[in-house]
Design a protein around this motif. Sequence first.
Motif, PDB file in Angstrom:
ATOM      1  N   PHE A  42       0.832  -1.206   0.000  1.00  0.00           N
ATOM      2  CA  PHE A  42       0.000   0.000   0.000  1.00  0.00           C
ATOM      3  C   PHE A  42       0.867   1.257   0.000  1.00  0.00           C
ATOM      4  N   LEU A  43       1.978   1.228   0.741  1.00  0.00           N
ATOM      5  CA  LEU A  43       2.899   2.362   0.742  1.00  0.00           C
ATOM      6  C   LEU A  43       3.474   2.615  -0.650  1.00  0.00           C
ATOM      7  N   TRP A  44       3.872   1.530  -1.325  1.00  0.00           N
ATOM      8  CA  TRP A  44       4.397   1.669  -2.688  1.00  0.00           C
ATOM      9  C   TRP A  44       3.348   2.252  -3.621  1.00  0.00           C
ATOM     10  N   MET A  45       2.110   1.807  -3.478  1.00  0.00           N
ATOM     11  CA  MET A  45       1.032   2.336  -4.322  1.00  0.00           C
ATOM     12  C   MET A  45       0.842   3.831  -4.095  1.00  0.00           C
ATOM     13  N   LEU A  82       4.856   3.988 -14.872  1.00  0.00           N
ATOM     14  CA  LEU A  82       4.548   3.787 -13.465  1.00  0.00           C
ATOM     15  C   LEU A  82       3.063   3.544 -13.262  1.00  0.00           C
ATOM     16  N   GLY A  83       2.249   4.034 -14.192  1.00  0.00           N
ATOM     17  CA  GLY A  83       0.822   3.729 -14.131  1.00  0.00           C
ATOM     18  C   GLY A  83       0.562   2.239 -14.287  1.00  0.00           C
ATOM     19  N   TYR A  84       1.293   1.604 -15.194  1.00  0.00           N
ATOM     20  CA  TYR A  84       1.173   0.149 -15.350  1.00  0.00           C
ATOM     21  C   TYR A  84       1.691  -0.577 -14.112  1.00  0.00           C
ATOM     22  N   LEU A  85       2.797  -0.075 -13.544  1.00  0.00           N
ATOM     23  CA  LEU A  85       3.332  -0.678 -12.315  1.00  0.00           C
ATOM     24  C   LEU A  85       2.325  -0.562 -11.177  1.00  0.00           C
ATOM     25  N   LEU A  86       1.633   0.566 -11.124  1.00  0.00           N
ATOM     26  CA  LEU A  86       0.628   0.778 -10.085  1.00  0.00           C
ATOM     27  C   LEU A  86      -0.486  -0.257 -10.184  1.00  0.00           C
ATOM     28  N   PHE A 116       1.835  -8.840 -18.544  1.00  0.00           N
ATOM     29  CA  PHE A 116       0.958  -8.015 -19.382  1.00  0.00           C
ATOM     30  C   PHE A 116       1.370  -6.543 -19.298  1.00  0.00           C
ATOM     31  N   CYS A 117       1.699  -6.107 -18.077  1.00  0.00           N
ATOM     32  CA  CYS A 117       2.148  -4.719 -17.874  1.00  0.00           C
ATOM     33  C   CYS A 117       3.515  -4.488 -18.524  1.00  0.00           C
ATOM     34  N   ALA A 118       4.363  -5.513 -18.481  1.00  0.00           N
ATOM     35  CA  ALA A 118       5.686  -5.381 -19.096  1.00  0.00           C
ATOM     36  C   ALA A 118       5.563  -5.149 -20.607  1.00  0.00           C
TER      37      ALA A 118
END
Length: 407
Positions: A42-45, A82-86, A116-118
């Motif tokens: 959650f912190l990373w998000m 970073l949107g995909y990472l999120l 898929f995000c990659a």
Amino acid sequence: MERRRLLMATNIPLESFSIVISILLIICIIASKEHTKLNRLFLWMLAINAFILGCDIFIWIGGGHPQLVGAMKAANFFVFNLGYLLVALFTAYMVTYIRGKGSAVSDKIVPVITAFCAVAVLLVIISMFNNMFFYFSEKGYFMRSPLHWISQAYPIIIILLDMGIILKHSGKLGVKDTFALLSYGILPAGAMAVQIFINGLALVYPAATVSLLIIYVNIQVEQSKRLREKELELTQNRIAMMLSQIQPHFLYNSLTAIAQMCKKSPDKAGEATIAFANYLRGNLDSLTQKGMVHFDRELRHIKTYLSLEKMRFEENIQIIYSIGATDFMLPSLTIQPIIENAVKHGICKKEGGGTICLETMETAENYIIRVSDDGMGFDTAAFFRMNGSMSALKMCVFVLQPSVLER
């Protein structure tokens, strides 16, 4: 130009407020000092969400300044990727929480979503060179390309998959948790759909911020409450365990034996008093011990206890230590109650006393602790439905797995 000023007047305050909310939530999570996997995810998000919002604000402010195009390209690169990472982090958060509720989720979900995000990230990198998703005009303004909708479709597809998983496990999650998790799909996905048709309106990450706030209120706060209740229960269990070890009859008998020694052998009485103090300290220390303890510490406590018992029974109790392994951890006061049971119900009830043996060993897969005594036996007919009784060796064996206990 007028439209752009209107969009800036809307987007920048909205995204700035979203950053403030993200930072406040980060402070709340850090202040809780609860280092769980859910909290870390959650912190990373929250951190990534705030960083993306900051990058997007920079792009809006830098628009119309050709000298900042290079920096804006870098910021835009972070916004997309970073949107995909999120989205991938939310999938991991969702799976972790659902599993914590006792519902089985496939191990393949997070790797598949990550892959898929990659692919989406790779396409954004390609777009940096061929401008298939976006480009910057000569005047330094961000512009959408005809295929921009593909970059938006990727996270929408992932969010829809996540929503399907949430709905599948809604029975275990309950209405409140289901709603909170679904909000991270419904609000950003709806904002993405709006952005496809209304160029320039920045709603996705403010919507994601609102979703994170909903998740914090409905899930994170409740999770913290459950953790505090669990810690309180553990503390109460430690107190009960400590009180069960410091039994009044043992204290009275030990103090009486020490008092008698004071007259006959003052030096021995002094040693016994120190041993008695160490025994009490070991039990009290168990109240503040939250994790595992090293076996050496447990062994010292056992020897202190047995030295007091030998003081009372003198030659009637013999102790054999066969310690073949010591380099492992175990819960505090795990072995001592078994030793006490052997003394109280085995040796003390046998005329002439007896012997207690404490043995440890290490195998290829486990640590083994064996406590045995040759005190009074017990009638096994009722338990084993056999005739006769057992008055020979009695044994208690612990098998500790290194994969579970710290070494």
